[in-house]
Design an enzyme around this catalytic site. Structure first.
Site, PDB file in Angstrom:
ATOM      1  N   GLY A 177       0.773  -1.242   0.000  1.00  0.00           N
ATOM      2  CA  GLY A 177       0.000   0.000   0.000  1.00  0.00           C
ATOM      3  C   GLY A 177       0.799   1.285   0.000  1.00  0.00           C
ATOM      4  N   GLU A 228       3.887   3.956   6.243  1.00  0.00           N
ATOM      5  CA  GLU A 228       2.648   3.189   6.051  1.00  0.00           C
ATOM      6  C   GLU A 228       1.679   3.993   5.196  1.00  0.00           C
ATOM      7  OE1 GLU A 228       1.202   0.495   6.180  1.00  0.00           O
ATOM      8  OE2 GLU A 228       1.432  -0.616   8.024  1.00  0.00           O
ATOM      9  N   ASP A 229       0.796   3.302   4.484  1.00  0.00           N
ATOM     10  CA  ASP A 229      -0.268   3.992   3.755  1.00  0.00           C
ATOM     11  C   ASP A 229      -1.363   4.444   4.705  1.00  0.00           C
ATOM     12  OD1 ASP A 229      -0.978   1.360   4.318  1.00  0.00           O
ATOM     13  OD2 ASP A 229      -1.903   0.982   2.368  1.00  0.00           O
ATOM     14  N   ASP A 264      -5.155   1.734  10.604  1.00  0.00           N
ATOM     15  CA  ASP A 264      -6.581   1.482  10.831  1.00  0.00           C
ATOM     16  C   ASP A 264      -6.744   0.929  12.257  1.00  0.00           C
ATOM     17  OD1 ASP A 264      -9.287   1.104  10.142  1.00  0.00           O
ATOM     18  OD2 ASP A 264      -8.919  -0.871   9.337  1.00  0.00           O
ATOM     19  N   LYS A 268      -6.912   6.433  10.955  1.00  0.00           N
ATOM     20  CA  LYS A 268      -8.316   6.376  11.399  1.00  0.00           C
ATOM     21  C   LYS A 268      -8.336   6.176  12.911  1.00  0.00           C
ATOM     22  CE  LYS A 268      -9.764   3.760   7.261  1.00  0.00           C
ATOM     23  NZ  LYS A 268     -10.262   2.435   6.823  1.00  0.00           N
ATOM     24  N   PHE A 323     -14.007   3.127   4.450  1.00  0.00           N
ATOM     25  CA  PHE A 323     -13.072   2.452   3.555  1.00  0.00           C
ATOM     26  C   PHE A 323     -12.598   3.391   2.454  1.00  0.00           C
ATOM     27  CE2 PHE A 323     -11.562  -0.394   0.264  1.00  0.00           C
ATOM     28  CZ  PHE A 323     -10.765  -1.237   1.021  1.00  0.00           C
ATOM     29  N   ASP A 331      -5.857  -0.173  -2.022  1.00  0.00           N
ATOM     30  CA  ASP A 331      -6.619  -0.997  -2.958  1.00  0.00           C
ATOM     31  C   ASP A 331      -7.906  -1.539  -2.364  1.00  0.00           C
ATOM     32  OD1 ASP A 331      -5.317  -2.877  -1.156  1.00  0.00           O
ATOM     33  OD2 ASP A 331      -5.979  -4.417  -2.567  1.00  0.00           O
ATOM     34  N   ARG A 348      -5.304   1.037  -6.852  1.00  0.00           N
ATOM     35  CA  ARG A 348      -4.073   1.660  -6.324  1.00  0.00           C
ATOM     36  C   ARG A 348      -3.589   2.788  -7.225  1.00  0.00           C
ATOM     37  NH1 ARG A 348      -2.177  -1.836  -2.303  1.00  0.00           N
ATOM     38  NH2 ARG A 348      -2.439  -4.052  -2.696  1.00  0.00           N
TER      39      ARG A 348
END
Ligand code: IMP
Length: 192
Positions: A60, A114-115, A118, A146, A167, A174, A180
């Protein structure tokens, strides 16, 4: 943690269908680029004499990592790692592994890219594994965060945007392998 950037809900345009889900525009490519420049400057200032090693977490973060890395104005290196889950013989049946740690990171200043954070479980696992290698320091940078979805007491040191736990898709993120390549970030459309 530093202040996270303000979210830009950008102009309405057609929604995007990916497999069975519909997404609408959320953060524009321009807003992402602007925020990455800001984070880049903060990292440049904080790490100017530290020769840091960036560690991008695949898949990611590959686009974010490439853009953030090009904002760096000091000697620094980048490498990539991946977290794999496979069915093992442990009691839980699931074992995680951090793949790709080639050269030693002992005594290095690490910046994990990191992307999105969560639940925070992936980042926690990565940090625990890296800590075993005795680096000089570890910091984390995540494009998205988040906070309401967190299940562990962890937060990125540098963060692009804080978002609600919905989401997201695009700019490296993705849905089942797709999306992506989208230049901006999209959010799943709420069901009416
Ligand atoms: P965590 O362990 O729950 O923090 O999740 C980490 C990983 O889950 C991220 O690196 C992403 O690959 C994936 N993920 C979490 N939220 C999203 C999302 O909104 N869109 C796409 N992937 C996500």
């Amino acid at each position: 943690m530093q202040d996270c950037g303000e979210l830009a809900y950008f102009w309405p345009m057609n929604s995007i269908q990916v497999l069975d889900r519909t997404f609408v525009p959320f953060i524009s490519a321009e807003k992402i680029a602007e925020r990455i420049r800001q984070i880049g400057q903060e990292i440049n200032e904080r790490y100017k004499d530290k020769n840091p090693l960036f560690i991008g977490i695949l898949n990611g973060s590959f686009i974010f990592a490439a853009d953030l890395y090009r904002e760096m104005e000091m000697p620094c290196e980048i490498t990539f790692m991946r977290v794999s889950s496979y069915t093992g013989t442990s009691s839980s049946g699931k074992v995680k592994e951090l793949l790709g740690l080639g050269n030693s990171v002992k005594d290095r200043h690490l910046i994990v890219i990191e992307d999105i954070v969560d639940t925070g479980l992936t980042l926690q696992f990565i940090l625990n594994e890296l800590q075993l290698q005795n680096p000089a320091s570890i910091a984390t940078v995540s494009l998205l965060f988040k906070p309401k979805a967190l299940q562990v007491d962890i937060e990125p040191d540098f963060c692009g945007f804080e978002t609600e736990p919905r989401f997201l898709l695009g700019y490296g993120l993705d849905y089942d392998g797709y999306g992506r390549n989208l230049k901006g970030i999209f959010v799943e459309k709420e069901k009416s």
